[in-house]
Each structure stands twice: as structure tokens, then as C-alpha cells.
Design an enzyme around this catalytic site. Structure first.
Site, PDB file in Angstrom:
ATOM      1  N   GLY A  43       0.360   3.102   1.016  1.00  0.00           N
ATOM      2  CA  GLY A  43       0.529   1.752   1.551  1.00  0.00           C
ATOM      3  C   GLY A  43       1.881   1.109   1.300  1.00  0.00           C
ATOM      4  N   ASP A  99       1.846  -2.772  -1.820  1.00  0.00           N
ATOM      5  CA  ASP A  99       1.686  -3.550  -0.589  1.00  0.00           C
ATOM      6  C   ASP A  99       0.676  -4.668  -0.767  1.00  0.00           C
ATOM      7  OD1 ASP A  99       0.282  -0.941  -0.771  1.00  0.00           O
ATOM      8  OD2 ASP A  99      -0.952  -1.781   0.825  1.00  0.00           O
ATOM      9  N   LEU A 107      -3.809  -1.384  -9.557  1.00  0.00           N
ATOM     10  CA  LEU A 107      -2.630  -1.780 -10.334  1.00  0.00           C
ATOM     11  C   LEU A 107      -2.910  -1.885 -11.819  1.00  0.00           C
ATOM     12  CD1 LEU A 107      -0.469  -4.349  -8.420  1.00  0.00           C
ATOM     13  CD2 LEU A 107       0.129  -2.106  -9.288  1.00  0.00           C
ATOM     14  N   ASP A 158      -3.362   0.389   6.077  1.00  0.00           N
ATOM     15  CA  ASP A 158      -4.163   1.090   7.081  1.00  0.00           C
ATOM     16  C   ASP A 158      -5.601   0.595   7.189  1.00  0.00           C
ATOM     17  OD1 ASP A 158      -4.883   2.246   4.456  1.00  0.00           O
ATOM     18  OD2 ASP A 158      -6.067   3.655   5.645  1.00  0.00           O
ATOM     19  N   ARG A 164      -0.601   1.864  10.062  1.00  0.00           N
ATOM     20  CA  ARG A 164       0.454   1.729   9.043  1.00  0.00           C
ATOM     21  C   ARG A 164       1.806   1.459   9.690  1.00  0.00           C
ATOM     22  NH1 ARG A 164      -1.837   3.468   4.092  1.00  0.00           N
ATOM     23  NH2 ARG A 164      -3.205   5.266   4.243  1.00  0.00           N
TER      24      ARG A 164
HETATM   25  C1  PRP Z   1      -4.984   0.018  -0.902  1.00  0.00           C
HETATM   26  C2  PRP Z   1      -3.733  -0.816  -1.086  1.00  0.00           C
HETATM   27  C3  PRP Z   1      -3.602  -0.927  -2.574  1.00  0.00           C
HETATM   28  C4  PRP Z   1      -5.042  -0.916  -3.053  1.00  0.00           C
HETATM   29  C5  PRP Z   1      -5.466  -2.293  -3.445  1.00  0.00           C
HETATM   30  O1  PRP Z   1      -4.637   1.367  -1.093  1.00  0.00           O
HETATM   31  O2  PRP Z   1      -2.607  -0.155  -0.538  1.00  0.00           O
HETATM   32  O3  PRP Z   1      -2.928   0.195  -3.112  1.00  0.00           O
HETATM   33  O4  PRP Z   1      -5.849  -0.444  -1.940  1.00  0.00           O
HETATM   34  O5  PRP Z   1      -6.816  -2.307  -3.825  1.00  0.00           O
HETATM   35  P1  PRP Z   1      -7.330  -2.712  -5.274  1.00  0.00           P
HETATM   36  O6  PRP Z   1      -6.529  -3.861  -5.771  1.00  0.00           O
HETATM   37  O7  PRP Z   1      -8.760  -3.085  -4.991  1.00  0.00           O
HETATM   38  O8  PRP Z   1      -7.242  -1.515  -6.157  1.00  0.00           O
HETATM   39  P2  PRP Z   1      -5.606   2.565  -0.695  1.00  0.00           P
HETATM   40  O9  PRP Z   1      -6.414   2.968  -1.874  1.00  0.00           O
HETATM   41  O10 PRP Z   1      -6.356   2.198   0.548  1.00  0.00           O
HETATM   42  O11 PRP Z   1      -4.603   3.762  -0.395  1.00  0.00           O
HETATM   43  P3  PRP Z   1      -3.393   3.765   0.648  1.00  0.00           P
HETATM   44  O12 PRP Z   1      -2.309   2.947   0.030  1.00  0.00           O
HETATM   45  O13 PRP Z   1      -3.020   5.189   0.776  1.00  0.00           O
HETATM   46  O14 PRP Z   1      -3.910   3.170   1.929  1.00  0.00           O
HETATM   47 MG    MG Z   2      -5.799   2.416   2.387  1.00  0.00          MG
HETATM   48 MN    MN Z   3      -2.398   1.659  -1.622  1.00  0.00          MN
END
Ligand code: PRP
Ligand code: MG
Ligand code: MN
Length: 175
Positions: A43, A99, A107, A158, A164
């Protein structure tokens, strides 16, 4: 799911926000050498590309890929490293670039994993923050936009790996 998308944050608004974020980050790291920006795949890729080009001085970029699994009984998630950074973290100023912060689980865990390696400093930057969705508190140092709990895509984010490449951020609207 049948859906449509509707623009929420334009490319111009993102551009202006990046100028502001970069100004804050440049001021914060004015005395730093060898700042390491760590993006979380996938992301953060678009945001990282645009942000790092606005950062001054010796800057390095690296990426991590993590995946989170629900443990079933609780909302807390186990986060596994799929791809680690290649850079040495110890003694470095490290800025995590994300992102979106939703529940905060990703995080929070990445932060813990990197802190064990004893960086000189560790800070967090996110383009988008959805505080209403937070399950675990994470200290965020640089925030682009604070947004309501909407289903969003674009600018790296996404929906089932799609969208994306949108140059702006859009809401997903179920039909
Ligand atoms: C999404 C986004 C963040 C995370 C946030 O990533 O890009 O990294 O979720 O969610 P959280 O605060 O609930 O942990 P994703 O896991 O969909 O992977 P991607 O970045 O490859 O889309
Ligand atoms: Mg994702
Ligand atoms: Mn992510």
C-alpha cells in the site's frame, strides 16, 4: 461485490498535503544523516515514491512486507514478516511510511519489531488515518489526512488488489 467509486481526495489535494508533510519531515530531520524511510508493502509504494522525492539530504529507502492473521478469539492480530528490510536499523533514524492506519495492528507490531533492533529514533508517517477504527494505540508523528470510517481505495490502496493505480483517493460505494 458490485460497487462504484467516487473521488474523495483529488491528486492536487494529495500533492499539496505531501508538500506540507515533507516540510515537517525535513524540519524534523534537519540534523539527521542517513535517514532511512521504511515503507510497508504494498500500500505505501505510491506514497513513498512521491514523499521520498521531497525529502532533502542523504535519504535511503527500504521496504518490509508483513501479513496479519486474526487469531480468532480476540481482535488482536499476529503479524508475520514476509519480507524484512535489508538495511541495518541499529543507530539509524528510521521513519516508517504507511498509506493508512486502520486498527493500528500492523503499525503497532512493525514498530515493536523495529524497536528491538535499537534504531537511534523511530517515527511514523501515514498519509491517511482512520482513528474511529483504532484497536491498539500507535503513536503517529506525521499524518496527512484524518478521515472517517469509509471504505477507500486508490493512491496505493487496494480493494481485492484493484485500484492501487488510481492517482486520487476514492470511496467505494456498494451498489
Ligand atoms: C492495509 C494498509 C495498511 C493496513 C492498515 O494493508 O495498507 O498497511 O492495512 O490496517 P491496520 O491498521 O488495521 O493494521 P494490507 O494488509 O491490506 O496490505 P497491502 O498494503 O498490501 O494492501
Ligand atoms: Mg490491502
Ligand atoms: Mn498495507
Amino acid at each position: 461485490m458490485k460497487h462504484t467509486t467516487e473521488m474523495m481526495i483529488s491528486a492536487e489535494e494529495i500533492d499539496q498535503k505531501l508538500d506540507i508533510l515533507a516540510e515537517q519531515i525535513n524540519a524534523h530531520y534537519a540534523q539527521s544523516d542517513r535517514l532511512l524511510m521504511v515503507g510497508l508493502l504494498k500500500g505505501s509504494v505510491v506514497f513513498m515514491a512521491d514523499l521520498c522525492r521531497r525529502i532533502k539530504g542523504h535519504v535511503e529507502i527500504d521496504f518490509m512486507s508483513v501479513s496479519s492473521y486474526g487469531t480468532g478469539m480476540t481482535s488482536t492480530r499476529d503479524v508475520k514478516i514476509l519480507k524484512d528490510v535489508q538495511s541495518e536499523i541499529q543507530g539509524r533514524d528510521v521513519l516508517i511510511v504507511e498509506d493508512l492506519i486502520d486498527s493500528g495492528n500492523t503499525l503497532n507490531k512493525v514498530r515493536e519489531m523495529l524497536l528491538i533492533r535499537e534504531p537511534k529514533s523511530l517515527a511514523l508517517c501515514t498519509l491517511l488515518d482512520k482513528p474511529e477504527r483504532r484497536e491498539v494505540e500507535v503513536p503517529v508523528d506525521f499524518v496527512g489526512f484524518t478521515i472517517p470510517d469509509e471504505f477507500i481505495v486508490g493512491y496505493g490502496i487496494d480493494y481485492a488488489e484493484q485500484y492501487r493505480n488510481l492517482p486520487y483517493i476514492a470511496k467505494v460505494i456498494p451498489l
